[in-house]
Design a protein around this motif. Structure first.
Motif, PDB file in Angstrom:
ATOM      1  N   SER A 198      47.304  72.417  25.531  1.00 11.26           N
ATOM      2  CA  SER A 198      48.288  72.065  24.502  1.00 11.26           C
ATOM      3  C   SER A 198      47.798  70.846  23.731  1.00 11.26           C
ATOM      4  O   SER A 198      46.828  70.190  24.117  1.00 11.26           O
ATOM      5  CB  SER A 198      49.651  71.760  25.136  1.00 11.26           C
ATOM      6  OG  SER A 198      49.588  70.565  25.899  1.00 11.26           O
ATOM      7  N   LYS A 200      49.435  70.714  32.129  1.00  9.16           N
ATOM      8  CA  LYS A 200      48.754  71.062  30.879  1.00  9.16           C
ATOM      9  C   LYS A 200      47.501  70.215  30.679  1.00  9.16           C
ATOM     10  O   LYS A 200      47.428  69.066  31.121  1.00  9.16           O
ATOM     11  CB  LYS A 200      49.695  70.860  29.681  1.00  9.16           C
ATOM     12  CG  LYS A 200      50.898  71.783  29.644  1.00  9.16           C
ATOM     13  CD  LYS A 200      50.495  73.221  29.321  1.00  9.16           C
ATOM     14  CE  LYS A 200      51.719  74.120  29.169  1.00  9.16           C
ATOM     15  NZ  LYS A 200      51.339  75.513  28.822  1.00  9.16           N
ATOM     16  N   GLU A 212      45.872  68.340  27.898  1.00 15.79           N
ATOM     17  CA  GLU A 212      46.246  67.829  26.585  1.00 15.79           C
ATOM     18  C   GLU A 212      44.988  67.446  25.796  1.00 15.79           C
ATOM     19  O   GLU A 212      44.213  66.594  26.227  1.00 15.79           O
ATOM     20  CB  GLU A 212      47.185  66.629  26.724  1.00 15.79           C
ATOM     21  CG  GLU A 212      48.513  66.993  27.375  1.00 15.79           C
ATOM     22  CD  GLU A 212      49.491  65.831  27.394  1.00 15.79           C
ATOM     23  OE1 GLU A 212      49.048  64.673  27.185  1.00 15.79           O
ATOM     24  OE2 GLU A 212      50.686  66.071  27.621  1.00 15.79           O
TER      25      GLU A 212
END
Length: 437
Positions: free
Chosen positions: A33, A115, A117
């Motif tokens: 993400s 996630k 990042e």
């Protein structure tokens, strides 16, 4: 040896390439993400500003590293007279696949709320991960198929990410310019693969395993790009401020001293004092490799110059005397001489880092951990490369037979030389006819 039919890539290459890309897309959808800044309004504004500023500061260095990966490494390997398409083209393919896979396997060690990042540092580190593969690619250049190289990319970056985590997080070693975890690792991984894929039929060389005037000139383009941008490579992930400043300055001076040493030693070891373009293309870069580990340390400009001088000497001597020994005695056919440009200078960089830390050039570092990092990088690379070599040795990957090594035409559509010559002759005759009164 594999039959000529086995080298047909029409199905096995696109199936594997598309499978890997679809797998990566699925994993990106689940785990990757944008950087999360969704906190309270005040913190969000502050974090957004910090992220934006950091991105803007490092993006020029990221672009420098990107140029090194896609242009520098690619063109450096174009010295082979009939393998230019593969040198630049396959380099681009491996780098594009590798940076995506690198984001994943490096990011899995640093999940945030499950996630990965994405930020500018992760993009830089992803490019770094591909550098290990491109170094290893140089060791097996001309003797492997695109399918083999895709498999090597996935396996090597996976092993690289594990070693990087061990060196940086577990051992806490300093290797800002990655002499150990990229250069030494990539070199010895590639050499281990090359040893397992040894071809007795090539022990006396190959008619295409050489350069011509224009191919050496193209390779020199890669050298110049790498040499110019290497300070960015060694300083991109250094801490802001004085550490990053030192990394740029130390690399700048080490590269300069290395060039002088490489030219001087090339003249000494060659017949009648002439310069050898192989030395100039490669050994002039060894200073950037060797200063990497201690690039951000307080070694002084004098120390950087000294490291560059030694690196230029050992790299040039290695190309002249050691490469033939590796081929004849150890059965390691190192096409690009990665042992001389990345292997030995990488080890020199690791040793320089150990000495620098022991002398107090880096606060909070331990020379014992620096030594452990060097040992782990080389040993894990050799083991990983050996296992990968046995996998690539399976006779199902479309590897070229000996007579077709170092030749683009087995995997690429190439212009017919005869047609080019005929067209050139016709054009010349046509021009002459026009010039006649």
């Amino acid at each position: 040896m594999p039959s000529s039919f086995a080298t047909n890539m029409r199905f096995k290459f696109p199936i594997l390439a598309l499978f890997l890309e679809i797998l990566i897309i699925v994993l990106f959808g689940v785990f990757v993400s944008y950087k999360d800044t969704s906190h309270d309004d005040h913190k969000q504004a502050s974090n957004d500003t910090i992220t934006s500023v950091r991105f803007s500061q490092l993006y020029p260095m990221f672009q420098d590293v990107h140029v090194m990966i896609f242009i520098g490494f690619g063109f450096l390997m174009t010295f082979l007279k009939r393998y230019g398409f593969s040198s630049v083209g396959i380099n681009m393919l491996l780098a594009a696949l590798g940076l995506q896979w690198g984001i994943l396997v490096q990011g899995f060690w640093h999940l945030h709320n499950g996630k990965i990042e994405i930020d500018i540092l992760k993009m830089i580190n992803a490019d770094f991960s591909t550098a290990t593969v491109l170094i290893s690619f140089g060791a097996v250049l001309g003797k492997t198929s695109p399918v083999q190289l895709l498999i090597m990319t996935i396996l090597e970056i996976t092993v690289f990410a594990m070693n990087e985590h061990l060196v940086a997080e577990v051992l806490g070693a300093n290797d800002v310019g990655a002499s150990m975890i990229i250069h030494a690792f990539g070199a010895y991984f590639g050499l281990a693969v090359a040893r397992i894929l040894y071809r007795p039929g090539l022990k006396n060389g190959h008619e295409n395993e050489g350069s011509v005037y224009h191919s050496d000139l193209f390779a020199m383009i890669g050298t110049i790009f790498l040499w110019m941008f290497w300070p960015s490579f060694n300083s991109a992930i250094a801490d802001e401020g004085e550490n990053q400043y030192r990394a740029v300055v130390n690399t700048y001076f080490s590269l300069a001293a290395c060039v002088v040493a490489a030219y001087a030693i090339s003249s000494v070891v060659e017949h009648k004092g002439k310069l050898d373009m192989v030395h100039i293309q490669n050994a002039t870069l060894a200073g950037g490799v060797a200063v990497g580990t201690c690039a951000d340390m307080d070694i002084g400009p004098f120390g950087a110059l000294l490291i560059g001088l030694v690196a230029g000497i050992i790299s040039t001597v290695g190309f002249k005397f050691l490469s033939p020994v590796l081929a004849s005695k150890l059965c390691i056919q190192d096409t690009c001489g990665v042992h001389n440009l990345h292997g030995m200078p990488g080890i020199l960089g690791g040793i320089a880092g150990i000495v620098a830390v022991a002398m107090g050039a880096s606060k909070g570092a331990s020379y014992e951990m620096q030594a452990a990092a060097l040992a782990s990088s080389v040993s894990i690379a050799i083991v990983g490369g050996t296992i990968t070599g046995f996998i690539l040795r399976l006779p199902i990957w479309g590897q070229p037979p000996d007579q077709n090594c170092f030749d683009d035409s087995i995997y690429w559509e190439v212009p017919e030389e005869e047609e080019e010559n005929e067209e050139g002759l016709a054009h010349g005759e046509h021009s002459n006819n026009k010039a006649e009164p």
